[in-house]
Scaffold this motif. Structure first.
Motif, PDB file in Angstrom:
ATOM      1  N   UNK A  90      58.021  24.351  79.995  1.00  0.00           N
ATOM      2  CA  UNK A  90      59.126  24.340  79.053  1.00  0.00           C
ATOM      3  C   UNK A  90      59.911  25.642  79.108  1.00  0.00           C
ATOM      4  N   UNK A  91      59.196  26.765  79.142  1.00  0.00           N
ATOM      5  CA  UNK A  91      59.863  28.068  79.242  1.00  0.00           C
ATOM      6  C   UNK A  91      60.564  28.208  80.581  1.00  0.00           C
ATOM      7  N   UNK A 126      62.332  32.892  86.691  1.00  0.00           N
ATOM      8  CA  UNK A 126      62.132  31.556  86.137  1.00  0.00           C
ATOM      9  C   UNK A 126      60.712  31.041  86.291  1.00  0.00           C
ATOM     10  N   UNK A 127      59.983  31.555  87.280  1.00  0.00           N
ATOM     11  CA  UNK A 127      58.565  31.185  87.413  1.00  0.00           C
ATOM     12  C   UNK A 127      57.654  32.317  86.929  1.00  0.00           C
ATOM     13  N   UNK A 128      58.024  33.560  87.259  1.00  0.00           N
ATOM     14  CA  UNK A 128      57.147  34.692  86.977  1.00  0.00           C
ATOM     15  C   UNK A 128      57.000  35.013  85.502  1.00  0.00           C
ATOM     16  N   UNK A 129      58.141  35.101  84.786  1.00  0.00           N
ATOM     17  CA  UNK A 129      58.076  35.444  83.361  1.00  0.00           C
ATOM     18  C   UNK A 129      57.332  34.380  82.561  1.00  0.00           C
ATOM     19  N   UNK A 130      57.650  33.077  82.720  1.00  0.00           N
ATOM     20  CA  UNK A 130      56.867  32.068  81.987  1.00  0.00           C
ATOM     21  C   UNK A 130      55.383  32.091  82.332  1.00  0.00           C
ATOM     22  N   UNK A 131      55.074  32.322  83.622  1.00  0.00           N
ATOM     23  CA  UNK A 131      53.662  32.373  84.020  1.00  0.00           C
ATOM     24  C   UNK A 131      52.957  33.545  83.365  1.00  0.00           C
ATOM     25  N   UNK A 132      53.593  34.709  83.348  1.00  0.00           N
ATOM     26  CA  UNK A 132      52.986  35.879  82.716  1.00  0.00           C
ATOM     27  C   UNK A 132      52.756  35.676  81.226  1.00  0.00           C
ATOM     28  N   UNK A 133      53.744  35.098  80.551  1.00  0.00           N
ATOM     29  CA  UNK A 133      53.604  34.842  79.114  1.00  0.00           C
ATOM     30  C   UNK A 133      52.480  33.841  78.847  1.00  0.00           C
ATOM     31  N   UNK A 134      52.425  32.790  79.656  1.00  0.00           N
ATOM     32  CA  UNK A 134      51.409  31.754  79.450  1.00  0.00           C
ATOM     33  C   UNK A 134      50.004  32.287  79.703  1.00  0.00           C
ATOM     34  N   UNK A 135      49.838  33.053  80.778  1.00  0.00           N
ATOM     35  CA  UNK A 135      48.523  33.633  81.079  1.00  0.00           C
ATOM     36  C   UNK A 135      48.079  34.555  79.950  1.00  0.00           C
ATOM     37  N   UNK A 136      49.000  35.372  79.433  1.00  0.00           N
ATOM     38  CA  UNK A 136      48.655  36.274  78.335  1.00  0.00           C
ATOM     39  C   UNK A 136      48.278  35.487  77.084  1.00  0.00           C
TER      40      UNK A 136
END
Length: 335
Positions: A90-91, A126-136
């Motif tokens: 979604x992000x 678009x892939x990195x920021x959402x992935x980092x937020x989700x992992x955290x």
């Protein structure tokens, strides 16, 4: 302190509507991916960005479908997994939507040359920021059961977390609100620039500007530019409304109409993109219908072809290197 709201009860009819929306979004995103794979000559840079947006919407539709189907009532491993997948996709969808608008603004209004460097930046963001937020969020155990007060059956930010508002903002709402502001501004600037170009063209080339074929194409392009941010806001605003109502601890958050609109808005983005960029795009629509009709005709005519001993293609070709008019005529007639 007011007592927390009870969990929002999802009725069977509400779940069915949202599940159908998820299915349509999945089909729409899949169709966008298929058209990109079928016709390489139509793979322009904006449509490549649209492909990445469709992949994010595809994953989003699948994760939401599982969440609505399960209708979680507590935090479990599959609740956390589903919440993580939907948060990431979604992000990412927000970021790719804004990336497409930014790309069109840079190329159309600024006229700046773009290359692979800009697309790489889009990928990282678009892939990195959402992935980092989700992992955290998963590592800090912020994803979990949310009582369907900020969702429609699926899991998102655990409402038992003390800093839940912060994580709701980080995992979606701040990017959603940013898109509400960014998209209309960028598309209005693009439309304003196009209108100026049309005015200059009509001044120096009055014959072309008055041609019947010129004005409809211009009108369709302008309407589509306006519809992109309008449809995005119409779909997403209900999620923001329920988020604000939850913060205010208002019982209106459990209103059935709001729940259904929230469910459709969060899950139908892929379907809306398919309508705009496939069904409402003449070149893609014409090719798609021709492809479907041709395949349907081939299936119906196949028994007749097998039984016909005089059909030309029933014989093996004498020369595989021949590519004359005889081989291209059927293809041209079908497309």
């Amino acid at each position: 302190m007011p007592s927390p709201l009870p969990p929002t009860e999802l009725y069977a009819s509400e779940r069915v509507v949202v599940l159908v929306s998820c299915g349509l979004s999945f089909l729409g995103s899949s169709l966008l991916v298929c058209t990109h794979a079928l016709w390489p000559e139509l793979r322009t840079r904006p449509r490549q960005l649209l492909l990445y947006l469709s992949l994010a919407d595809l994953l989003s539709a699948l994760s939401y479908f599982y969440g609505v189907l399960q209708d979680f009532d507590k935090t479990s491993w599959d609740c956390v997994l589903q919440g993580a997948l939907s948060t990431f996709s979604n992000t990412s969808s927000f970021f790719w939507t804004m990336a497409i608008a930014l790309y069109l603004y840079i190329t159309i209004v600024r006229g700046s040359p773009t290359g692979t460097g800009l697309v790489c930046c889009f990928h990282v963001m678009s892939w990195g920021i959402p992935l980092g937020i989700t992992v955290a969020a998963v590592a800090l155990k912020k994803i979990g059961y949310d009582a369907s007060n900020v969702s429609v059956g699926w899991c998102w930010v655990n409402l038992d977390a003390e800093d839940r508002v912060l994580w709701m903002l980080l995992t979606g709402k701040v990017w959603e609100i940013l898109a509400y502001v960014t998209l209309p501004v960028l598309y209005l600037l693009i439309k304003k620039h196009i209108n100026r170009a049309h005015a200059a063209l009509s001044e120096y080339r009055p014959i072309l500007s008055r041609a019947p074929a010129f004005q409809p194409q211009t009108s369709i392009a302008d309407k589509k530019l306006i519809l992109i941010p309008v449809i995005f806001i119409i779909l997403r605003i209900w999620s923001t409304v329920r988020f604000i109502l939850t913060l205010c601890n208002s019982p209106a958050v459990q209103n059935s109409v709001l729940v259904v609109l929230h469910g459709i808005g969060n899950t139908f983005q892929g379907g809306a993109n398919c309508i705009m960029f496939v069904l409402c795009t003449r070149v893609i629509r014409t090719r798609l219908f021709s492809y479907i009709c041709c395949c349907h005709y081939d299936e119906l005519d196949w028994p007749l072809r097998r039984s016909s001993s005089n059909w030309q293609c029933s014989e093996p070709p004498k020369n595989n290197d021949v590519s004359g008019p005889e081989q291209t005529k059927p293809l041209l007639s079908s497309t």
